[in-house]
Write a protein that holds these residues in place. Structure first.
Motif, PDB file in Angstrom:
ATOM      1  N   LEU A 184       0.832  -1.210   0.000  1.00  0.00           N
ATOM      2  CA  LEU A 184       0.000   0.000   0.000  1.00  0.00           C
ATOM      3  C   LEU A 184       0.867   1.261   0.000  1.00  0.00           C
ATOM      4  O   LEU A 184       0.592   2.221  -0.719  1.00  0.00           O
ATOM      5  CB  LEU A 184      -0.891   0.025   1.248  1.00  0.00           C
ATOM      6  CG  LEU A 184      -2.188  -0.762   1.180  1.00  0.00           C
ATOM      7  CD1 LEU A 184      -2.871  -0.759   2.543  1.00  0.00           C
ATOM      8  CD2 LEU A 184      -3.116  -0.129   0.152  1.00  0.00           C
ATOM      9  N   ILE A 185       1.916   1.240   0.814  1.00  0.00           N
ATOM     10  CA  ILE A 185       2.807   2.418   0.888  1.00  0.00           C
ATOM     11  C   ILE A 185       3.450   2.661  -0.477  1.00  0.00           C
ATOM     12  O   ILE A 185       3.498   3.794  -0.969  1.00  0.00           O
ATOM     13  CB  ILE A 185       3.880   2.208   1.995  1.00  0.00           C
ATOM     14  CG1 ILE A 185       3.201   2.131   3.368  1.00  0.00           C
ATOM     15  CG2 ILE A 185       4.920   3.334   1.973  1.00  0.00           C
ATOM     16  CD1 ILE A 185       4.113   1.711   4.509  1.00  0.00           C
ATOM     17  N   LEU A 186       3.912   1.577  -1.086  1.00  0.00           N
ATOM     18  CA  LEU A 186       4.522   1.710  -2.426  1.00  0.00           C
ATOM     19  C   LEU A 186       3.477   2.161  -3.451  1.00  0.00           C
ATOM     20  O   LEU A 186       3.755   3.004  -4.312  1.00  0.00           O
ATOM     21  CB  LEU A 186       5.135   0.378  -2.854  1.00  0.00           C
ATOM     22  CG  LEU A 186       6.430  -0.012  -2.141  1.00  0.00           C
ATOM     23  CD1 LEU A 186       6.800  -1.447  -2.477  1.00  0.00           C
ATOM     24  CD2 LEU A 186       7.557   0.932  -2.518  1.00  0.00           C
ATOM     25  N   GLY A 187       2.269   1.587  -3.327  1.00  0.00           N
ATOM     26  CA  GLY A 187       1.195   1.928  -4.265  1.00  0.00           C
ATOM     27  C   GLY A 187       0.841   3.406  -4.193  1.00  0.00           C
ATOM     28  O   GLY A 187       0.602   4.050  -5.222  1.00  0.00           O
ATOM     29  N   LEU A 188       0.825   3.954  -2.991  1.00  0.00           N
ATOM     30  CA  LEU A 188       0.493   5.374  -2.835  1.00  0.00           C
ATOM     31  C   LEU A 188       1.556   6.251  -3.486  1.00  0.00           C
ATOM     32  O   LEU A 188       1.249   7.281  -4.081  1.00  0.00           O
ATOM     33  CB  LEU A 188       0.373   5.730  -1.349  1.00  0.00           C
ATOM     34  CG  LEU A 188      -0.866   5.196  -0.641  1.00  0.00           C
ATOM     35  CD1 LEU A 188      -0.805   5.509   0.842  1.00  0.00           C
ATOM     36  CD2 LEU A 188      -2.120   5.826  -1.237  1.00  0.00           C
ATOM     37  N   ARG A 189       2.810   5.836  -3.349  1.00  0.00           N
ATOM     38  CA  ARG A 189       3.890   6.588  -3.990  1.00  0.00           C
ATOM     39  C   ARG A 189       3.733   6.532  -5.514  1.00  0.00           C
ATOM     40  O   ARG A 189       3.828   7.559  -6.204  1.00  0.00           O
ATOM     41  CB  ARG A 189       5.238   6.021  -3.543  1.00  0.00           C
ATOM     42  CG  ARG A 189       6.434   6.905  -3.834  1.00  0.00           C
ATOM     43  CD  ARG A 189       7.145   6.557  -5.135  1.00  0.00           C
ATOM     44  NE  ARG A 189       7.523   5.166  -5.193  1.00  0.00           N
ATOM     45  CZ  ARG A 189       8.689   4.711  -4.745  1.00  0.00           C
ATOM     46  NH1 ARG A 189       9.563   5.523  -4.205  1.00  0.00           N
ATOM     47  NH2 ARG A 189       8.976   3.430  -4.865  1.00  0.00           N
ATOM     48  N   ASP A 190       3.448   5.327  -6.021  1.00  0.00           N
ATOM     49  CA  ASP A 190       3.356   5.178  -7.478  1.00  0.00           C
ATOM     50  C   ASP A 190       2.127   5.884  -8.051  1.00  0.00           C
ATOM     51  O   ASP A 190       2.197   6.502  -9.096  1.00  0.00           O
ATOM     52  CB  ASP A 190       3.314   3.687  -7.847  1.00  0.00           C
ATOM     53  CG  ASP A 190       4.616   2.992  -7.442  1.00  0.00           C
ATOM     54  OD1 ASP A 190       5.617   3.719  -7.246  1.00  0.00           O
ATOM     55  OD2 ASP A 190       4.622   1.753  -7.295  1.00  0.00           O
ATOM     56  N   ARG A 191       0.983   5.768  -7.344  1.00  0.00           N
ATOM     57  CA  ARG A 191      -0.257   6.334  -7.895  1.00  0.00           C
ATOM     58  C   ARG A 191      -0.386   7.828  -7.655  1.00  0.00           C
ATOM     59  O   ARG A 191      -0.893   8.570  -8.485  1.00  0.00           O
ATOM     60  CB  ARG A 191      -1.467   5.633  -7.270  1.00  0.00           C
ATOM     61  CG  ARG A 191      -1.668   4.225  -7.823  1.00  0.00           C
ATOM     62  CD  ARG A 191      -2.515   3.391  -6.905  1.00  0.00           C
ATOM     63  NE  ARG A 191      -3.897   3.812  -6.899  1.00  0.00           N
ATOM     64  CZ  ARG A 191      -4.853   3.195  -6.205  1.00  0.00           C
ATOM     65  NH1 ARG A 191      -4.551   2.131  -5.476  1.00  0.00           N
ATOM     66  NH2 ARG A 191      -6.088   3.614  -6.229  1.00  0.00           N
ATOM     67  N   LEU A 192       0.049   8.273  -6.450  1.00  0.00           N
ATOM     68  CA  LEU A 192      -0.197   9.683  -6.093  1.00  0.00           C
ATOM     69  C   LEU A 192       1.082  10.508  -5.971  1.00  0.00           C
ATOM     70  O   LEU A 192       1.021  11.667  -5.578  1.00  0.00           O
ATOM     71  CB  LEU A 192      -0.966   9.757  -4.765  1.00  0.00           C
ATOM     72  CG  LEU A 192      -2.256   8.928  -4.659  1.00  0.00           C
ATOM     73  CD1 LEU A 192      -2.792   8.976  -3.243  1.00  0.00           C
ATOM     74  CD2 LEU A 192      -3.307   9.468  -5.623  1.00  0.00           C
ATOM     75  N   GLN A 193       2.219   9.904  -6.256  1.00  0.00           N
ATOM     76  CA  GLN A 193       3.515  10.585  -6.084  1.00  0.00           C
ATOM     77  C   GLN A 193       3.663  11.104  -4.643  1.00  0.00           C
ATOM     78  O   GLN A 193       4.169  12.205  -4.414  1.00  0.00           O
ATOM     79  CB  GLN A 193       3.650  11.746  -7.086  1.00  0.00           C
ATOM     80  CG  GLN A 193       4.139  11.303  -8.455  1.00  0.00           C
ATOM     81  CD  GLN A 193       5.547  10.683  -8.386  1.00  0.00           C
ATOM     82  OE1 GLN A 193       6.510  11.369  -8.023  1.00  0.00           O
ATOM     83  NE2 GLN A 193       5.661   9.408  -8.688  1.00  0.00           N
ATOM     84  N   ILE A 253      10.603  -1.039   0.899  1.00  0.00           N
ATOM     85  CA  ILE A 253       9.890   0.175   0.471  1.00  0.00           C
ATOM     86  C   ILE A 253      10.774   1.414   0.359  1.00  0.00           C
ATOM     87  O   ILE A 253      10.403   2.351  -0.341  1.00  0.00           O
ATOM     88  CB  ILE A 253       8.706   0.484   1.421  1.00  0.00           C
ATOM     89  CG1 ILE A 253       9.201   0.710   2.862  1.00  0.00           C
ATOM     90  CG2 ILE A 253       7.673  -0.611   1.364  1.00  0.00           C
ATOM     91  CD1 ILE A 253       8.088   1.116   3.830  1.00  0.00           C
ATOM     92  N   ALA A 254      11.932   1.414   1.044  1.00  0.00           N
ATOM     93  CA  ALA A 254      12.655   2.688   1.189  1.00  0.00           C
ATOM     94  C   ALA A 254      13.454   3.071  -0.049  1.00  0.00           C
ATOM     95  O   ALA A 254      14.060   2.228  -0.702  1.00  0.00           O
ATOM     96  CB  ALA A 254      13.588   2.601   2.392  1.00  0.00           C
ATOM     97  N   ASP A 255      13.417   4.365  -0.365  1.00  0.00           N
ATOM     98  CA  ASP A 255      14.393   4.919  -1.298  1.00  0.00           C
ATOM     99  C   ASP A 255      15.655   5.273  -0.518  1.00  0.00           C
ATOM    100  O   ASP A 255      16.760   5.180  -1.016  1.00  0.00           O
ATOM    101  CB  ASP A 255      13.832   6.189  -1.959  1.00  0.00           C
ATOM    102  CG  ASP A 255      12.619   5.865  -2.805  1.00  0.00           C
ATOM    103  OD1 ASP A 255      12.688   4.912  -3.584  1.00  0.00           O
ATOM    104  OD2 ASP A 255      11.585   6.554  -2.660  1.00  0.00           O
ATOM    105  N   LYS A 256      15.412   5.756   0.718  1.00  0.00           N
ATOM    106  CA  LYS A 256      16.535   6.111   1.589  1.00  0.00           C
ATOM    107  C   LYS A 256      16.248   5.577   2.993  1.00  0.00           C
ATOM    108  O   LYS A 256      15.098   5.527   3.410  1.00  0.00           O
ATOM    109  CB  LYS A 256      16.686   7.627   1.664  1.00  0.00           C
ATOM    110  CG  LYS A 256      17.441   8.197   0.487  1.00  0.00           C
ATOM    111  CD  LYS A 256      18.007   9.592   0.746  1.00  0.00           C
ATOM    112  CE  LYS A 256      17.080  10.551   1.423  1.00  0.00           C
ATOM    113  NZ  LYS A 256      17.524  11.930   1.383  1.00  0.00           N
TER     114      LYS A 256
END
Lengths: 266, 290
Positions: free
Chosen positions: B184-193, B209-212
């Motif tokens: 879900l956390i990844l999905g929110l980043r992908d769908r809503l930036q 999930i982390a970029d950093k």
């Protein structure tokens, strides 16, 4: 020499603990006053969410009705029995109604009902707010820009201020009814004589003072519960401690304000 | 582009320093995981970012506008709150309200939307977290831990925040539900930036999930980099944390080595002798002679 040093050390410890206790008391007093100020300053917003207040009026008021009724029945009975015992051979029994009327309206019904409701409601509010704090619901309200005082404390305070006088009027009614039954069953005077006594020195001001007192008691009950809920420490023990403090402090404050109002008004 | 910036943040409670010169940056659309042991100061840092605590030193800025500093008051922070969505550890749903009312509460109080529009937004938010509309009438006490987290997330999403903050979102969940929340956390980043800051001690979730990843230890940031970099870090403490090893199994000969570069002080450094004795005691079979 050791004894002197020990004495000095104990005196120092005692002074330190008194100082710490005083600081804690002052901090609590300041927070309680701040909470009271914030609650009353947001009171006018109650019209925006009337349903929240109505729910509380039902929960705090109507659900206390059974308890208050039971207490009032025994209070009426006990008042008559005690009054008869005190008056026997000294004061004519036709004044029994006067004594019962005055003590019930001005003192017993407001204070005893206040205490009983404090035991039920102040603890309930402290437990509810305390567990909301420990489960981060208060933080969630804050980050959602929902002021906990406006949405939680104002409805409860107004519900208590409105419903406690209603409960006290009901308690006075039940009290009189039970006192009449007690008089008929156990005192050697007619019901007419007793009722005449009830009316003899009845002054509306007594009723108004009684109702005014209970409005103050209502505010005390809600605000004390809320204060200790906000101050509750984490965990079941913290919430338990908060509820205990809430009921003790609200009972003490009810007695202090009862005394102050009696001195000022009567 | 840097969205949220934390500079020289300091906080102490009494004589205990909880945060000591914290510096972090989060870019738009980025997922930053803040990891660390219990008591390391990550929750205090989280509470600073959402404006529940204000620092004794340093500042936090959002798109170059200072939102938190030692002189900021709660009312000053209020105008920034709408830009943050928060998922608390236990979801912090309001017990006295059902799911629908939990989601509708902020909308009814802060917007002039009609009831029809509010119900539409609630339906969309629930759908976004994978819950059906029938959940609207459920009370929080009727929901499982994973469902509560998802409802908490949906409640945060109804206000359309720019930055989502998650406090230990997977700490009390089973592995399957943990995966769902991570997705879900990844999905929110992908769908809503959506920019996300996740406070966690679940290193598996952080890798996923982390970029950093920023690691906090005794109030200091001891690592700030990508998941790949943290895996190859030579810092013994970081290795111990990410591998989930017990202290005694690692770096026995110089237990304080990891702390020296970061200035952390350890109360009782154990000598190799003591460590060896403890090791012997644990691995000597009962009844075996010396």
């Amino acid at each position: 020499m050791n004894g002197i040093l020990r004495m000095v050390s104990l005196t120092g410890e005692a002074a330190f603990s008194v100082g710490r206790g005083s600081a804690r008391f002052l901090r609590n007093f300041y927070r309680y006053c701040t909470l009271t100020g914030k609650t009353f300053s947001r009171g006018y917003l109650v019209y925006k969410n009337p349903d929240l207040t109505l729910v509380q009026m039902f929960g705090l008021g109507i659900e206390s009705l059974g308890l208050v009724t039971v207490i009032a029945i025994f209070l009426g009975t006990e008042t008559v029995i005690q009054a008869v015992y005190q008056m026997s051979g000294i004061i004519p029994m036709r004044y029994l109604g006067v004594l019962v009327c005055k003590t019930t309206i001005t003192e017993l019904a407001p204070v005893i009902t206040g205490m009983v409701v404090a035991g039920r409601v102040a603890t309930g509010i402290a437990a509810e707010i305390g567990s909301m704090k420990t489960t981060e619901q208060l933080d969630a309200m804050q980050v959602l820009r929902l002021d906990p005082i406006r949405y939680l404390i104002v409805p409860r305070t107004i519900a208590c201020i409105v419903m406690l006088p209603v409960l006290v009027v009901w308690a006075v009614f039940v009290d009189f009814m039970s006192s009449i039954v007690t008089v008929i069953l156990s005192v050697d005077i007619t019901m007419h004589t007793y009722l005449s006594g009830l009316r003899l020195f009845f002054a509306p001001i007594d009723l108004f003072v009684g109702i005014f007192k209970t409005m103050v008691f209502g505010a005390i009950i809600a605000l004390t519960g809320a204060h200790y809920g906000f101050e509750a420490k984490a965990g079941a023990e913290g919430v338990g401690e908060a509820t205990t403090k809430a009921v003790i402090v609200s009972a003490i404050l009810i007695l202090i304000f009862d005394f102050s109002i009696a001195v000022l008004v009567l | 582009m840097v969205l949220l910036k934390i500079e020289h943040l300091k906080k102490h409670f009494g004589s205990q320093v909880v945060l000591d010169d914290i510096n972090l940056e989060v870019g738009k659309g980025e997922i930053l995981c803040i990891i660390g042991q219990s008591g390391s100061g990550k929750t205090v840092l989280f509470r600073h970012i959402i404006g529940l605590i204000f620092p004794d030193g340093g500042l936090i800025s959002l798109e170059n506008e200072v939102i938190s500093s030692p002189t900021t008051r709660h009312v000053d922070f209020n105008r920034f709150r709408r830009r943050f969505g928060i998922l608390f550890q236990g979801a912090a749903l309001f017990d006295s309200m059902n799911v629908g009312e939990n989601l509708a509460f902020p909308l009814r109080e802060h917007t002039s939307l009609t009831e029809l529009e509010i119900q539409k937004i609630i339906g969309e938010s629930l759908e976004m977290v994978g819950l059906k509309e029938i959940f609207k009438t459920k009370m929080p006490s009727e929901l499982s831990g994973g469902m509560r987290s998802r409802v908490g997330l949906a409640r945060a999403l109804v206000m359309k925040p720019e930055i989502m903050l998650y406090d230990e979102p997977t700490s009390a969940l089973d592995p399957i539900m943990t995966e769902k929340i991570n997705d879900l956390i990844l999905g929110l980043r992908d769908r809503l930036q959506m920019t996300s800051i996740v406070v966690t001690h679940d290193i598996g979730s952080a890798y996923k999930i982390a970029d950093k990843i920023a690691m906090i230890h005794e109030g200091k940031i001891i690592f700030n980099g990508t998941p790949g970099e943290i895996r190859t870090s030579r810092n013994p403490y970081i290795q111990q944390f990410i591998r989930g090893q017990r202290k005694m199994h690692y770096a026995v000969e110089d237990e304080d080595a990891y702390a020296k570069p970061f200035g952390a002080v350890h109360e009782e450094p154990k000598s190799p002798d003591i460590a060896n004795k403890l090791f012997d005691r644990r691995f000597t079979l009962p009844g075996a002679g010396a």
